[in-house]
Enzyme design. Structure first.
Site, mmCIF file in Angstrom:
data_model
loop_
_atom_site.group_PDB
_atom_site.id
_atom_site.type_symbol
_atom_site.label_atom_id
_atom_site.label_comp_id
_atom_site.label_asym_id
_atom_site.label_seq_id
_atom_site.Cartn_x
_atom_site.Cartn_y
_atom_site.Cartn_z
ATOM 1 N N HIS A 220 0.866 -0.897 0.088
ATOM 2 C CA HIS A 220 0.225 -0.231 -0.041
ATOM 3 C C HIS A 220 0.567 1.804 0.318
ATOM 4 O O HIS A 220 0.596 2.188 -0.294
ATOM 5 C CB HIS A 220 -0.741 0.232 0.854
ATOM 6 C CG HIS A 220 -0.451 -0.194 2.794
ATOM 7 N ND1 HIS A 220 0.277 -1.459 3.436
ATOM 8 C CD2 HIS A 220 -0.197 0.711 3.351
ATOM 9 C CE1 HIS A 220 0.687 -1.760 4.457
ATOM 10 N NE2 HIS A 220 0.765 0.389 4.516
ATOM 11 N N ASP A 221 2.074 0.829 0.231
ATOM 12 C CA ASP A 221 2.579 2.264 0.467
ATOM 13 C C ASP A 221 4.478 2.250 -0.328
ATOM 14 O O ASP A 221 4.889 2.943 -0.046
ATOM 15 C CB ASP A 221 3.795 2.680 2.485
ATOM 16 C CG ASP A 221 1.863 4.128 2.930
ATOM 17 O OD1 ASP A 221 1.278 4.380 2.344
ATOM 18 O OD2 ASP A 221 2.056 3.429 4.102
ATOM 19 N N LYS A 224 5.950 5.528 -1.645
ATOM 20 C CA LYS A 224 6.975 5.936 -1.539
ATOM 21 C C LYS A 224 8.436 5.960 -1.231
ATOM 22 O O LYS A 224 9.501 6.971 -1.086
ATOM 23 C CB LYS A 224 7.290 5.327 0.620
ATOM 24 C CG LYS A 224 5.987 5.692 1.322
ATOM 25 C CD LYS A 224 5.854 5.128 2.586
ATOM 26 C CE LYS A 224 4.494 5.912 3.279
ATOM 27 N NZ LYS A 224 4.578 5.405 4.869
ATOM 28 N N HIS A 249 3.159 9.958 -2.758
ATOM 29 C CA HIS A 249 3.715 7.972 -3.285
ATOM 30 C C HIS A 249 2.469 7.444 -3.236
ATOM 31 O O HIS A 249 2.418 6.745 -4.522
ATOM 32 C CB HIS A 249 3.898 8.242 -1.279
ATOM 33 C CG HIS A 249 2.750 7.928 -0.656
ATOM 34 N ND1 HIS A 249 2.437 8.795 -0.257
ATOM 35 C CD2 HIS A 249 2.345 6.503 -0.124
ATOM 36 C CE1 HIS A 249 1.244 8.209 1.382
ATOM 37 N NE2 HIS A 249 0.615 6.716 0.852
ATOM 38 N N HIS A 275 -6.683 4.078 -0.702
ATOM 39 C CA HIS A 275 -5.973 4.036 0.883
ATOM 40 C C HIS A 275 -5.980 5.233 1.610
ATOM 41 O O HIS A 275 -6.103 4.972 2.826
ATOM 42 C CB HIS A 275 -5.259 2.402 1.225
ATOM 43 C CG HIS A 275 -3.378 3.555 1.245
ATOM 44 N ND1 HIS A 275 -2.717 3.459 0.290
ATOM 45 C CD2 HIS A 275 -2.897 3.979 2.559
ATOM 46 C CE1 HIS A 275 -1.837 4.213 0.428
ATOM 47 N NE2 HIS A 275 -1.499 4.022 2.046
ATOM 48 N N HIS A 276 -5.368 6.774 0.804
ATOM 49 C CA HIS A 276 -5.751 7.471 1.767
ATOM 50 C C HIS A 276 -7.264 8.040 1.225
ATOM 51 O O HIS A 276 -6.676 9.430 1.865
ATOM 52 C CB HIS A 276 -4.263 8.340 1.150
ATOM 53 C CG HIS A 276 -3.230 7.638 2.090
ATOM 54 N ND1 HIS A 276 -2.955 7.749 3.527
ATOM 55 C CD2 HIS A 276 -2.245 7.034 2.060
ATOM 56 C CE1 HIS A 276 -1.388 7.022 4.080
ATOM 57 N NE2 HIS A 276 -1.625 6.708 3.315
ATOM 58 N N ASP A 304 -4.750 -0.262 7.735
ATOM 59 C CA ASP A 304 -3.584 0.489 8.095
ATOM 60 C C ASP A 304 -3.360 1.533 8.945
ATOM 61 O O ASP A 304 -2.536 1.660 10.291
ATOM 62 C CB ASP A 304 -2.823 0.932 6.200
ATOM 63 C CG ASP A 304 -1.490 2.242 6.554
ATOM 64 O OD1 ASP A 304 -0.701 1.792 7.502
ATOM 65 O OD2 ASP A 304 -1.799 3.067 5.930
#
Length: 360
Positions: A220-221, A224, A249, A275-276, A304
């Site tokens: 998910h990240d 970054k 990101h 997801h954000h 998360d």
């Protein structure tokens, strides 16, 4: 006319016919046609008299079945009649499946329909010894039977599992790369994966789709990796400009993953991108609202945040559970999908079991 003589019967007829012809040519010429007929039926393995009275011998029937099967087949082979009964099995199948008596012992199906439509049906079967076989059943109107060919695919299954395990390790490693460039730990991505799978199952998804989310959510990240190190490692609060850079990101991760046709990577691309997002439309990068946010993104968002708040970092202490639950209740319908929040709270004990299983 079908072959209705066994190899042994055929050989006997050929020899006997030759003898009768030899005797007839010297003593009784009327025997010669009989000898010729015997030789002809022996050479073709077809006897019209036997066919007329429907009296093929068991050996002839076995010969007929064997001629219908692949030669030198080291795998189990069965033939079942229209009454579901086993009427032929090769030596391999007799050794591996000594107690098998009917087609329904392998598969519950309409055997007459398979025969009448000459349908081909594939299925798997696991033996008592945990050996996995792939069977192909083929109906035959000519034989009024079903022929079943088996192949031991246990090695293929094991290889597939090994490939899956390798894929999982690569995915977790990719996820950890994204996290460790910031301030998270490798255990964070594993917990997020487990939380996401659990929440997906609680939301009514089938096991296959829930497993897909579990595999994809660790990335998910991953975006970054494209964020400056100074921003990722900054111990204090980010400035407005720095936060705008940090928000990119999500799109970076999407662009990294979205070009693949693999289901797990396409799922990971959705999760990375969404997801954000927030339920009320104030999230980023697309400001999606409500159900417009993909369920994969909504699930991973809760997983998360739940894990991040409950984990200690160099820049913060772990939140107590009561405070975390208060936040989720307050953000129910604002930041998070309200139904998913309810599922988290109702089944909190299962999420806490995962936290204990994968501590920092």
């Amino acid at each position: 006319m079908l072959i209705n003589l066994s190899k042994q019967d055929s050989n006997i007829r050929v020899i006997l016919g030759a003898v009768i012809i030899a005797v007839g040519s010297h003593y009784m010429w009327m025997l010669i046609p009989m000898g010729i007929m015997l030789m002809q039926t022996g050479l073709t393995s077809k006897c019209p008299i036997t066919h007329l009275f429907h009296k093929p011998t068991k050996a002839a029937q076995k010969n007929l079945f064997v001629n219908s099967l692949p030669k030198y087949n080291p795998q189990p082979v069965f033939i079942f009649n229209s009454n579901n009964q086993l009427i032929f099995s090769n030596k391999v199948s007799q050794k591996l499946f000594p107690d098998l008596k009917s087609f329904s012992d392998l598969l519950e199906a309409d055997i007459k329909s398979i025969i009448e439509n000459e349908r081909v049906q594939q299925f798997t079967f696991t033996s008592i010894e945990e050996t996995v076989y792939s069977f192909v059943a083929r109906g035959s109107i000519e034989l009024n039977s079903i022929m079943v060919y088996g192949t031991d695919i246990s090695e293929v299954i094991d290889l597939h599992k090994e490939l899956q395990d390798t894929q999982k390790e690569i995915i977790y490693t990719m996820g950890e790369i994204g996290e460790t460039r910031s301030k998270e730990t490798g255990d964070h991505v594993r917990r997020v994966a487990e939380y996401s799978q659990l929440l997906a199952l609680l939301a009514g998804m089938d096991k296959k789709e829930a497993e897909l989310i579990k595999l994809a959510s660790p990335m998910h990240d991953i975006g970054k990796v494209g964020i400056q190190y100074s921003i990722l490692k900054k111990p204090g609060k980010l400035t407005e400009d720095e936060f705008e850079v940090m928000k990119t990101h999500a799109e970076i991760g999407f662009n990294l993953l979205n070009h693949s046709n693999r289901p797990v990577l396409k799922t990971a691309a959705i999760i990375s991108y969404q997801h954000h997002e927030k339920w009320n439309g104030t999230g980023y990068p697309q400001q999606l609202e409500g159900d417009a946010i993909h369920i994969y993104g909504r699930i991973t968002a809760i997983a998360d945040v739940f894990d991040a708040l409950g984990s200690a970092r160099v820049y913060k202490e772990a939140w107590p559970l009561e405070k975390i639950l208060e936040l989720f209740k307050a953000q129910r319908g604002l930041h998070f999908d309200p139904i998913l929040v309810d599922l988290l709270i109702e089944h909190l004990d299962k999420f806490l079991e995962i936290r204990q299983k994968y501590p920092n």
